[in-house]
Design an enzyme around this catalytic site. Structure first.
Site, PDB file in Angstrom:
ATOM      1  N   ASP A   1      10.334  33.010  -3.917  1.00  0.00           N
ATOM      2  CA  ASP A   1      10.819  33.883  -2.853  1.00  0.00           C
ATOM      3  C   ASP A   1       9.706  34.209  -1.857  1.00  0.00           C
ATOM      4  OD1 ASP A   1      12.337  35.570  -1.309  1.00  0.00           O
ATOM      5  OD2 ASP A   1      12.338  37.233  -2.730  1.00  0.00           O
TER       6      ASP A   1
ATOM      7  N   ASP B   1      12.497  31.766   7.346  1.00  0.00           N
ATOM      8  CA  ASP B   1      12.793  32.162   5.970  1.00  0.00           C
ATOM      9  C   ASP B   1      13.312  31.007   5.132  1.00  0.00           C
ATOM     10  OD1 ASP B   1      13.143  33.837   3.744  1.00  0.00           O
ATOM     11  OD2 ASP B   1      15.224  34.211   4.280  1.00  0.00           O
TER      12      ASP B   1
END
Ligand SMILES: *[C@@H]1O[C@H](CO)[C@@H](O)[C@H](O)[C@H]1NC(C)=O
Ligand SMILES: *[C@@H]1O[C@H](CO)[C@@H](O)[C@H](O)[C@H]1NC(C)=O
Ligand SMILES: *[C@@H]1O[C@H](CO)[C@@H](O)[C@H](O)[C@H]1NC(C)=O
Ligand SMILES: *[C@@H]1O[C@H](CO)[C@@H](O)[C@H](O)[C@H]1NC(C)=O
Ligand SMILES: *[C@@H]1O[C@H](CO)[C@@H](O)[C@H](O)[C@H]1NC(C)=O
Length: 404
Positions: free
Chosen positions: A97, A276
């Protein structure tokens, strides 16, 4: 619908020694893409993640905890990597992440954090709320093994209580270090594996580089993260670095400033947003989205909540050009459409053509006006450098490939 592919746990490594840094082997972390659309769609999952990232910045600013809604693993698309922790190492399959920065294990009660000879209890507690999940536990320093490389005294949290995690073992937090400040009872920033590897002289830079390969088969896309260096076999001809944005809240993540053009027309003037790895599509502020829809002649499709175009419109599609730090990166017509062989994964119809651009649902000016997700990152090599606060981008051999 469920497509689940998991080869993590079988850790394969390609290691080539650099002549310049004989001791500094590339730390290469292969990762496996997992797609699980049970109970959610990829579009909804992207929207939930973007909301969670926005909520988190609000929460940090106001010091309140936002309500827990959907689990992190309700994310339809995520990445797993095998990481060893302890001496001897226990191998955990962690969600990679770049939107959070604490590394922790013990999500499943059947695989808790194993205390070994290298575990040092720091005496601090830690908790992270993902807006979409929650973890509270005890902080340790321990040895983290990635491929042949041991990173010592790395902060690891052994979870004592979690909400919202199912079959994974925890999270490998590769986001900016600033995000960790509010997460432990020490009230200090907690170095990520990227920071620790650098401080211990294992790497030459405090950065990560990400390579995704676009695919049109049912996604088992193997990507690769390189910690502390770049993999020069993955890009052409050079990486262009741009400073991260100073506009909040995009600045709390890997935020950049970019302008977007289509056929010489302005889709978006220079504005701040984020890059992202955890988001699938390309999301634009509502006004930029409307200009893109207008420029392409696309129609909104109710089944997928995406834009659709005809074959004739596809043949007339132009490059969507991103101006980032004065360098232009072109998302080709083929890169602007969802892989047609995967239409059913997005609840689409086999013979339709869907565009990969979504509507953020708020106008330009929020301080986070776009998310360049995987559909963008699959076409460019990307580097996230904490030391120089910059994001690097480069073309790859697949930037202009026609595969979708
Ligand atoms: C897929 O997601 C559902 C709903 O969140 C979950 O119950 C299930 O365990 C997941 N499947 C796998 C293989 O992770
Ligand atoms: C844990 O490691 C950090 C360096 O990463 C160090 O500053 C800290 O003192 C260590 N804590 C303990 C209890 O050893
Ligand atoms: C980890 O930190 C402790 C002190 O907190 C130190 O005694 C130990 O040598 C360090 N371990 C390594 C392998 O660097
Ligand atoms: C872009 O900025 C210029 C100059 O400020 C302005 O005239 C123009 O309307 C803007 N275009 C869009 C699409 O925002
Ligand atoms: C759509 O495009 C046409 C010309 O291509 C232009 O005249 C019109 O103003 C545009 N509408 C919007 C909402 O941008």
């Amino acid at each position: 619908m469920l497509s689940f592919f998991l080869t993590a746990g079988i850790l394969t490594l390609s290691v080539t020694a650099s002549p310049l840094f004989a001791r500094q082997l590339p730390i290469t972390l292969p990762f496996t893409k997992v797609i699980n659309t049970t109970g959610t769609s990829i579009v909804q999952s992207d929207q939930a993640r973007i909301r969670a990232l926005m909520d988190r910045t609000i929460r940090n600013a106001k010091e309140y905890v936002s309500p827990i809604n959907t689990p992190v693993t309700n994310q339809a698309v995520y990445y797993l990597a095998a990481v060893g922790i302890g001496t001897p190492p226990t191998v955990y399959n962690l969600i990679v992440d770049t939107g959070s920065s604490i590394t922790w294990v013990g999500a499943s009660p059947s695989k808790p954090y194993v205390i070994t000879s290298s575990s040092i209890d720091t005496g601090y507690g830690a908790s992270v709320s993902y807006g979409s999940g929650f973890m509270i536990g005890e902080e340790y320093n321990d040895t983290v093994t990635i491929g042949p490389i041991d990173i010592y005294n790395q902060s690891i949290v052994g979870a004592e209580f979690t909400i919202g995690f199912t079959s994974e073992d925890g999270i490998l937090g590769l986001g900016p270090i600033d995000l960790t400040e509010a997460d432990t009872t020490s009230d200090r920033e907690v170095p990520t594996v990227v920071d620790t590897a650098f401080y211990e002289g294992l790497t030459a830079a405090r950065s990560i580089a990400v390579s995704f390969e676009p695919t049109n088969v049912t996604p088992i896309v193997n990507g690769e993260i390189t910690i502390g260096s770049v993999d020069s076999t993955k890009y052409i001809p050079q990486i262009t670095y741009t400073p991260t944005t100073t506009t909040s809240p995009a600045s709390q993540y890997w935020g950049i400033d970019q302008a977007i053009f289509y056929n010489g027309e302005i889709i978006s003037n220079t504005t701040a947003g984020i890059v992202d790895t955890g988001t699938t599509f390309l999301w634009l502020a509502s006004d930029a989205y409307a200009r893109y829809q207008n420029a392409t002649g696309a129609l909104f499709d109710d089944d997928t909540s995406l834009l659709t175009i005809t074959q004739d419109q596809y043949e007339h599609l132009a490059d969507l050009v991103f101006d980032i730090g004065g360098t232009e990166f072109a998302l080709t017509p083929n890169a602007q459409i969802w892989p047609r062989t995967l239409n059913t994964l997005i609840d689409g119809t086999a013979d339709k053509i869907y565009l990969v651009v979504g509507n953020l649902g708020r106008p330009t000016g929020s301080g986070n006006d776009f998310t360049d997700g995987q559909v963008f990152l699959e076409r460019f090599y990307s580097v996230y450098d904490s030391a120089s606060n910059s994001v690097g981008l480069a073309n790859t051999v697949l930037t202009r490939s026609v595969i979708n």
